[in-house]
Design a protein around this motif. Structure first.
Motif, PDB file in Angstrom:
ATOM      1  N   ARG A   1      64.333  37.172  19.871  1.00 20.90           N
ATOM      2  CA  ARG A   1      63.836  37.583  18.451  1.00 20.90           C
ATOM      3  C   ARG A   1      64.239  35.821  16.902  1.00 20.90           C
ATOM      4  O   ARG A   1      63.808  35.907  16.118  1.00 20.90           O
ATOM      5  CB  ARG A   1      64.914  38.783  17.746  1.00 20.90           C
ATOM      6  N   TYR A   2      65.852  35.579  17.717  1.00 18.32           N
ATOM      7  CA  TYR A   2      66.027  34.266  17.085  1.00 18.32           C
ATOM      8  C   TYR A   2      64.316  33.585  17.271  1.00 18.32           C
ATOM      9  O   TYR A   2      63.571  33.099  16.391  1.00 18.32           O
ATOM     10  CB  TYR A   2      66.957  33.716  17.409  1.00 18.32           C
ATOM     11  N   GLU A   3      64.382  32.887  18.277  1.00 20.76           N
ATOM     12  CA  GLU A   3      62.973  32.113  18.354  1.00 20.76           C
ATOM     13  C   GLU A   3      61.583  32.636  17.784  1.00 20.76           C
ATOM     14  O   GLU A   3      61.063  32.251  17.603  1.00 20.76           O
ATOM     15  CB  GLU A   3      62.163  31.973  20.120  1.00 20.76           C
ATOM     16  N   GLN A   4      61.468  33.807  17.950  1.00 21.08           N
ATOM     17  CA  GLN A   4      60.396  35.370  17.487  1.00 21.08           C
ATOM     18  C   GLN A   4      60.151  34.384  15.759  1.00 21.08           C
ATOM     19  O   GLN A   4      59.214  34.953  15.201  1.00 21.08           O
ATOM     20  CB  GLN A   4      60.337  36.219  18.038  1.00 21.08           C
ATOM     21  N   ILE A   5      61.378  34.830  14.891  1.00 23.40           N
ATOM     22  CA  ILE A   5      61.554  34.897  13.388  1.00 23.40           C
ATOM     23  C   ILE A   5      61.373  33.543  13.041  1.00 23.40           C
ATOM     24  O   ILE A   5      60.225  32.850  12.448  1.00 23.40           O
ATOM     25  CB  ILE A   5      62.880  35.351  12.968  1.00 23.40           C
ATOM     26  N   ALA A   6      61.967  32.788  13.956  1.00 22.50           N
ATOM     27  CA  ALA A   6      61.929  31.084  14.367  1.00 22.50           C
ATOM     28  C   ALA A   6      60.229  30.126  14.149  1.00 22.50           C
ATOM     29  O   ALA A   6      59.826  29.363  13.048  1.00 22.50           O
ATOM     30  CB  ALA A   6      62.639  30.451  13.823  1.00 22.50           C
ATOM     31  N   GLU A   7      59.576  31.399  15.010  1.00 19.87           N
ATOM     32  CA  GLU A   7      58.309  30.878  14.698  1.00 19.87           C
ATOM     33  C   GLU A   7      57.232  30.456  14.239  1.00 19.87           C
ATOM     34  O   GLU A   7      55.885  31.122  13.478  1.00 19.87           O
ATOM     35  CB  GLU A   7      57.605  30.996  16.437  1.00 19.87           C
TER      36      GLU A   7
ATOM     37  N   LEU B   1      64.130  27.891  11.370  1.00 22.77           N
ATOM     38  CA  LEU B   1      66.222  26.683  11.677  1.00 22.77           C
ATOM     39  C   LEU B   1      66.879  25.644  10.820  1.00 22.77           C
ATOM     40  O   LEU B   1      67.522  24.805  10.578  1.00 22.77           O
ATOM     41  CB  LEU B   1      65.095  26.052  12.310  1.00 22.77           C
ATOM     42  N   ARG B   2      66.181  26.387   9.042  1.00 26.48           N
ATOM     43  CA  ARG B   2      66.849  25.859   7.781  1.00 26.48           C
ATOM     44  C   ARG B   2      67.017  26.331   7.050  1.00 26.48           C
ATOM     45  O   ARG B   2      67.471  26.206   6.328  1.00 26.48           O
ATOM     46  CB  ARG B   2      65.695  25.700   7.500  1.00 26.48           C
ATOM     47  N   TRP B   3      67.680  27.806   7.272  1.00 25.13           N
ATOM     48  CA  TRP B   3      68.488  29.084   6.977  1.00 25.13           C
ATOM     49  C   TRP B   3      69.734  28.273   6.200  1.00 25.13           C
ATOM     50  O   TRP B   3      70.223  27.112   7.432  1.00 25.13           O
ATOM     51  CB  TRP B   3      68.181  30.836   7.299  1.00 25.13           C
ATOM     52  N   PRO B   4      70.355  28.778   5.709  1.00 24.11           N
ATOM     53  CA  PRO B   4      71.983  28.395   5.188  1.00 24.11           C
ATOM     54  C   PRO B   4      72.772  29.660   6.961  1.00 24.11           C
ATOM     55  O   PRO B   4      72.294  30.370   6.787  1.00 24.11           O
ATOM     56  CB  PRO B   4      72.034  28.980   3.795  1.00 24.11           C
ATOM     57  N   GLY B   5      73.383  28.535   7.276  1.00 22.93           N
ATOM     58  CA  GLY B   5      74.040  29.013   8.522  1.00 22.93           C
ATOM     59  C   GLY B   5      73.208  29.038   9.878  1.00 22.93           C
ATOM     60  O   GLY B   5      73.628  29.603  10.824  1.00 22.93           O
ATOM     61  N   SER B   6      72.341  28.895  10.039  1.00 29.63           N
ATOM     62  CA  SER B   6      71.832  28.443  11.335  1.00 29.63           C
ATOM     63  C   SER B   6      71.804  27.575  12.016  1.00 29.63           C
ATOM     64  O   SER B   6      71.528  28.387  13.396  1.00 29.63           O
ATOM     65  CB  SER B   6      69.548  28.449  11.255  1.00 29.63           C
ATOM     66  N   LEU B   7      73.048  26.825  11.921  1.00 29.28           N
ATOM     67  CA  LEU B   7      73.248  26.351  12.973  1.00 29.28           C
ATOM     68  C   LEU B   7      74.747  26.956  13.761  1.00 29.28           C
ATOM     69  O   LEU B   7      74.672  26.667  14.712  1.00 29.28           O
ATOM     70  CB  LEU B   7      73.760  24.296  12.202  1.00 29.28           C
ATOM     71  N   ARG B   8      75.241  27.871  12.918  1.00 28.37           N
ATOM     72  CA  ARG B   8      76.272  28.237  13.132  1.00 28.37           C
ATOM     73  C   ARG B   8      75.671  29.166  14.407  1.00 28.37           C
ATOM     74  O   ARG B   8      76.320  29.192  15.886  1.00 28.37           O
ATOM     75  CB  ARG B   8      77.383  29.060  11.963  1.00 28.37           C
ATOM     76  N   SER B   9      74.107  29.820  14.054  1.00 26.76           N
ATOM     77  CA  SER B   9      73.648  30.932  14.939  1.00 26.76           C
ATOM     78  C   SER B   9      73.442  29.738  15.969  1.00 26.76           C
ATOM     79  O   SER B   9      73.022  30.679  17.080  1.00 26.76           O
ATOM     80  CB  SER B   9      72.502  30.922  14.074  1.00 26.76           C
ATOM     81  N   ASN B  10      72.912  28.718  16.582  1.00 28.17           N
ATOM     82  CA  ASN B  10      72.788  28.377  17.720  1.00 28.17           C
ATOM     83  C   ASN B  10      73.929  28.308  18.272  1.00 28.17           C
ATOM     84  O   ASN B  10      74.099  28.739  19.350  1.00 28.17           O
ATOM     85  CB  ASN B  10      72.331  27.096  17.222  1.00 28.17           C
ATOM     86  N   ILE B  11      75.558  27.534  17.815  1.00 32.65           N
ATOM     87  CA  ILE B  11      76.262  28.226  18.962  1.00 32.65           C
ATOM     88  C   ILE B  11      77.217  29.859  18.916  1.00 32.65           C
ATOM     89  O   ILE B  11      77.653  30.223  20.120  1.00 32.65           O
ATOM     90  CB  ILE B  11      77.901  27.591  17.646  1.00 32.65           C
ATOM     91  N   VAL B  12      76.459  30.544  18.192  1.00 32.65           N
ATOM     92  CA  VAL B  12      77.064  32.119  18.370  1.00 32.65           C
ATOM     93  C   VAL B  12      76.038  32.103  19.802  1.00 32.65           C
ATOM     94  O   VAL B  12      76.448  32.707  21.256  1.00 32.65           O
ATOM     95  CB  VAL B  12      77.170  32.755  17.500  1.00 32.65           C
ATOM     96  N   LEU B  13      74.608  32.324  19.234  1.00 30.50           N
ATOM     97  CA  LEU B  13      73.698  32.519  20.448  1.00 30.50           C
ATOM     98  C   LEU B  13      74.035  31.853  21.847  1.00 30.50           C
ATOM     99  O   LEU B  13      73.948  32.090  23.446  1.00 30.50           O
ATOM    100  CB  LEU B  13      72.566  32.461  20.248  1.00 30.50           C
TER     101      LEU B  13
END
Length: 167
Positions: free
Chosen positions: A51-57, A64-76
């Motif tokens: 879903r993350y990839e679907q939303i990003a695409e 991928l530039r949303w605030p906090g999205s770098l944290r998402s990568n760690i959590v995912l």
């Protein structure tokens, strides 16, 4: 697909909620929440990643530039529905943060005949190490009828000896 109806009320889906939490909390706290939702709701971490990839695409990479999205990568990267407690999530995060080997959650230990001896919270089988999280609830609330805390402790010692003998 990010909105579902629960008890007649529109709410975000568990998957979208996990993604939102992963961007709003610090990675350790987010991992605790996300792993709890994965475990309790029976969804897989891959569902979150897809879903993350679907939303990003769909947003031309804007997510991928949303605030906090770098944290998402760690959590995912660390999210795992096999994790059963906040302590387990926190340990997993700390292993990642400090570059320690990542353990296998809910690892089954079997004897030479294949009989299940134990399912431990975490294991590093290549190192011959396992780890269990035991809280007060194990010696109070989870007691079977007629079982005392001493019985639980003695059963654990027997189990530990069987594990030691098998490994």
């Amino acid at each position: 697909e990010d909105v579902v109806v629960r008890d007649g009320v529109e709410v975000t889906s568990v998957v979208k909620t996990c993604l939102d939490v992963s961007m709003l909390q610090n990675p350790e706290a987010a991992l605790v929440s996300v792993n709890h939702l994965l475990h309790e709701c029976g969804i897989e971490a891959d569902d979150l990643r897809v879903r993350y990839e679907q939303i990003a695409e769909g947003s031309h990479g804007a997510m991928l530039r949303w605030p906090g999205s770098l944290r998402s990568n760690i959590v995912l990267h660390l999210a795992d529905r096999r994790i059963e407690s906040p302590g387990e999530s926190r340990l997993l995060y700390l292993c990642w943060k400090y570059g320690l080997p990542i353990p296998i959650p809910q690892y089954e230990i079997r004897d030479s005949s294949g009989r299940l001896l134990a399912r431990v919270d975490f294991a590093w089988p290549e190192l011959g190490i396992y780890l269990e999280f035991d809280g007060r609830v194990k010696y109070t609330t989870l007691l079977r009828a007629g079982q005392s805390p001493v019985d639980v402790l003695l059963d654990e010692k027997d189990r530990d000896q069987a594990i030691h003998d098998a490994t």
